[in-house]
Design an enzyme around this catalytic site. Structure first.
Site, PDB file in Angstrom:
ATOM      1  N   ASP A  74       0.686  -1.074  -0.060  1.00 49.01           N
ATOM      2  CA  ASP A  74      -0.033   0.081  -0.182  1.00 49.01           C
ATOM      3  C   ASP A  74       0.846   1.281  -0.132  1.00 49.01           C
ATOM      4  O   ASP A  74       1.903   1.267   0.787  1.00 49.01           O
ATOM      5  CB  ASP A  74      -0.819  -0.259   1.166  1.00 49.01           C
ATOM      6  N   GLU A  96      14.920 -15.320   0.779  1.00 44.42           N
ATOM      7  CA  GLU A  96      14.950 -16.333   1.619  1.00 44.42           C
ATOM      8  C   GLU A  96      14.049 -17.448   1.712  1.00 44.42           C
ATOM      9  O   GLU A  96      14.199 -18.488   2.505  1.00 44.42           O
ATOM     10  CB  GLU A  96      14.875 -15.567   3.216  1.00 44.42           C
TER      11      GLU A  96
HETATM   12  C1  NOJ Z   1      -4.395   2.911  -0.746  1.00 41.45           C
HETATM   13  C2  NOJ Z   1      -5.367   2.178  -0.553  1.00 41.45           C
HETATM   14  O1  NOJ Z   1      -5.845   1.248  -1.688  1.00 41.45           O
HETATM   15  C3  NOJ Z   1      -6.725   2.867   0.113  1.00 41.45           C
HETATM   16  O2  NOJ Z   1      -7.945   2.097   0.052  1.00 41.45           O
HETATM   17  C4  NOJ Z   1      -6.421   3.445   1.131  1.00 41.45           C
HETATM   18  O3  NOJ Z   1      -7.231   4.317   1.845  1.00 41.45           O
HETATM   19  C5  NOJ Z   1      -4.903   4.061   1.362  1.00 41.45           C
HETATM   20  N1  NOJ Z   1      -4.098   3.386   0.456  1.00 41.45           N
HETATM   21  C6  NOJ Z   1      -4.309   4.291   2.599  1.00 41.45           C
HETATM   22  O4  NOJ Z   1      -4.092   3.382   3.036  1.00 41.45           O
END
Ligand code: NOJ
Length: 596
Positions: free
Chosen positions: A249, A305
């Site tokens: 993310d 790993e």
């Molecule tokens: C991207 C994620 O896909 C989204 O849903 C989220 O709100 C933001 N990152 C923050 O983590």
């Protein structure tokens, strides 16, 4: 600080070496790992280069206990239908312990399952069943920020300014005579300031902390080695459990420019958004900083790993693609979502250009191109492609949006766009429900909305709830078979019977049958490992290319296109004559005379 010397409370909980395996799971007695037959049988296969990866949004997929929120046991029970669909892997959006202020992207314990989704044993069962069915499992890693409920953050608040606990996050003194102004002018992606002021134990206003997203999502400080070490262990925790990889993310946001300088956005063009996930590649002091790359090199080695081919997929809203390619250099991540492709309008010229640009950029560093049209953060492409000027990412659609997408036009274009995407070489992402042709849900009442984007913009942006509504499985049953109680955390439209899986399964011409046939043929004909050879002479509105033995023609224009003589493999509408109507795509095998 190494993990060994970290205080016990910091260690990931539920280490697999100490837990009791769930009934039915196989634990290797020597390695004490969950046995993963896929990993062992496919070492070196680099399966991810051509994989079709299906995104499961757990709260909206299948709900086994009827509380209105989907769960892991629900997912497990529905995995056979995904195997039948013909995908290669699933990516699970976060199911970790979380107060759910951003639907799980606010993690309070990276190594445990939130009770609304089940338990770690439920996860093990899910993974084991997925692997039994030949499906890889990718989990979501959220390293840019934790939840404000995470024990690291509560410890940081308690420990006070200047403490090592605070140094794990981005705490700063405020500006102004009494620190009453935020440390800089950064804005949250979800709206409003990216800083929140804390209150000291004595009740007086204290330092500020940075949150690029909601105030419940404080940013970690990735220049701190302690943070890096914790995440190494979190990665190992899931790798030991047998996961095949991570979707990472905000993989372009973890490093901020030293000194946290103000950011003055350039004048925005129509439709651009100052709070966007990407912004101008050159200048934003919190996006796409070069320092992120050493983190991914570190993780790449860590994955090595482990046996099998494990994968890192970057969620990085970085443009242009030539810059995004840096995320997938041979010693970094394996894949990066191609949001430039997702944002391309339904236009022949623009699609050809972005396909060329993608293949050039990714292959330049030896990575596969990826392709994606929908996910849990964007307006479903079934609705988006029906709009000439869709709202920017995150804004969503709602009851007052004008114009509204034409459902039939959107579905036709979405089917055509998906068929085109699935013919492209590389790895494709499918978001749950798109195989059913689900549209964005536009008429959600304000009172049911949950996305922080909606609240932080005081309702001026609808946010992302419209693409997150629980998906329909069985027509004519409570919650369309999402569960048996009829509960649903977001209300489902009353007219979804025709979209339900049961209404489409085995029905010629249904969107589900289209996806099933496309995935079967894609696999059988090796399109994911093929190449694009453009075919000339079709005009600006038509995307025509050859991949292996298949000729793919997509008509984004209004005038029907004459088709070459050939045998149709799959088409987005039933074709009665040798002409391809507007907003359709066909795969065909040309007859020999066509080659002459
Ligand atoms: C991207 C994620 O896909 C989204 O849903 C989220 O709100 C933001 N990152 C923050 O983590």
């Amino acid at each position: 600080m190494t993990l060994e010397s970290a205080p016990e409370s910091e260690l990931p909980t539920n280490d697999p070496l100490t837990r009791t395996p769930a009934e039915g799971l196989v634990i290797d007695p020597v390695l004490d790992l969950i046995v993963d037959p896929l990993a062992e049988s496919n070492k070196g296969s680099e399966w991810w280069r051509s994989a079709v990866i299906y995104q499961i949004y757990p709260r909206s997929f299948a709900d086994s206990d009827g509380d209105g929120v989907g769960d892991l046991a629900g997912i497990t029970s529905r995995l056979p239908s995904l195997a039948t669909l013909g995908i290669d892997a699933i990516w699970l959006s976060p199911f970790f312990t979380s107060p759910q202020r951003d639907a799980g992207y606010d993690v309070a314990d990276y190594c445990d399952v939130d009770p609304i989704f089940g338990t770690l044993e439920d996860f093990d069962r899910l993974e084991q069943e997925a692997h039994r069915l030949g499906l890889r499992v990718i989990v979501d890693l959220v390293p840019n920020h934790t939840s404000s409920d995470h024990r690291w953050f509560t410890a940081a608040l308690a420990a006070g300014a200047g403490s090592p606990e605070r140094a794990r996050y981005m705490f700063r003194d405020g500006k102004g005579n009494n620190g009453e102004l935020p440390p800089n002018n950064w804005q949250s992606v979800f709206g409003g300031e990216a800083w929140t002021r804390t209150t000291d134990p004595d009740g007086r206003p204290g330092q500020w902390y940075l949150h690029l997203f909601d105030s419940s999502q404080p940013d970690l400080d990735w220049s701190n080695e302690w943070v890096r070490e914790q995440f190494r262990e979190i990665l190992r925790f899931w790798l030991r459990r047998g996961v095949d990889g991570f979707r990472v993310d905000v993989a372009h946001g973890m490093i901020k420019v030293e000194g946290l300088p103000d950011y003055f956005a350039p004048t925005l063009e129509d439709g651009e958004d100052a709070n966007s996930m990407g912004g101008d590649a050159a200048a934003v002091p919190y996006w796409a900083q070069p320092g992120v790359h050493e983190i991914y090199r570190d993780w790449h080695q860590l994955l090595e790993e482990f046996d099998g081919d494990r994968v890192l997929c970057a969620e990085a809203w970085v443009q242009p693609l030539s810059k995004l390619a840096n995320w997938v250099r041979p010693d970094e991540m394996h894949q990066a979502f191609n949001f430039s492709y997702l944002e391309t309008p339904w236009s022949g010229n623009e699609i050809r250009a972005i396909v060329d640009e993608s293949i050039e950029a990714f292959s330049g560093v030896g990575a596969p191109s990826t392709w994606v049209l929908s996910n849990h953060d964007v307006i479903r492409h079934t609705s988006r492609l029906a709009l000439d000027s869709p709202p920017p990412q995150g804004a969503g659609l709602g009851p007052l949006s004008e114009p509204k997408p034409d459902e039939a036009l959107g579905l036709a274009r979405a089917r055509a766009a998906s068929l085109l995407m699935l013919a492209l070489p590389g790895s494709a992402y499918v978001y749950q429900g798109e195989e059913l042709g689900l549209p964005e849900v536009i008429n959600l009442p304000d009172a049911s909305r949950q996305d922080p984007t909606f609240f932080r913009h005081n309702g001026e942006k609808y946010g992302r709830d419209g693409c997150r509504v629980p998906i329909p499985w069985e027509a004519g049953t409570p919650a369309y078979g999402f569960n048996s109680t009829g509960e649903s955390w977001l209300p489902q439209p009353s007219d979804w019977d025709d979209y339900a899986r049961s209404s489409q399964e085995g029905v010629p011409g249904s969107t589900l049958s289209l996806y099933t046939a496309a995935l079967r043929e894609r696999r059988a004909r090796g399109l994911g490992l093929g190449s694009v050879e453009w075919l000339e002479g079709y005009g600006d509105d038509v995307v025509a290319f050859r991949n292996g033995d298949v000729v793919v023609i997509a008509n984004t224009g209004q005038v029907a296109v004459e088709l070459p003589v050939g045998d149709i493999v799959v088409s987005s509408v039933a074709l009665s004559e040798a002409a391809l109507p507007a907003d359709t795509t066909v795969w065909l095998i040309p007859r020999p005379e066509y080659d002459d």
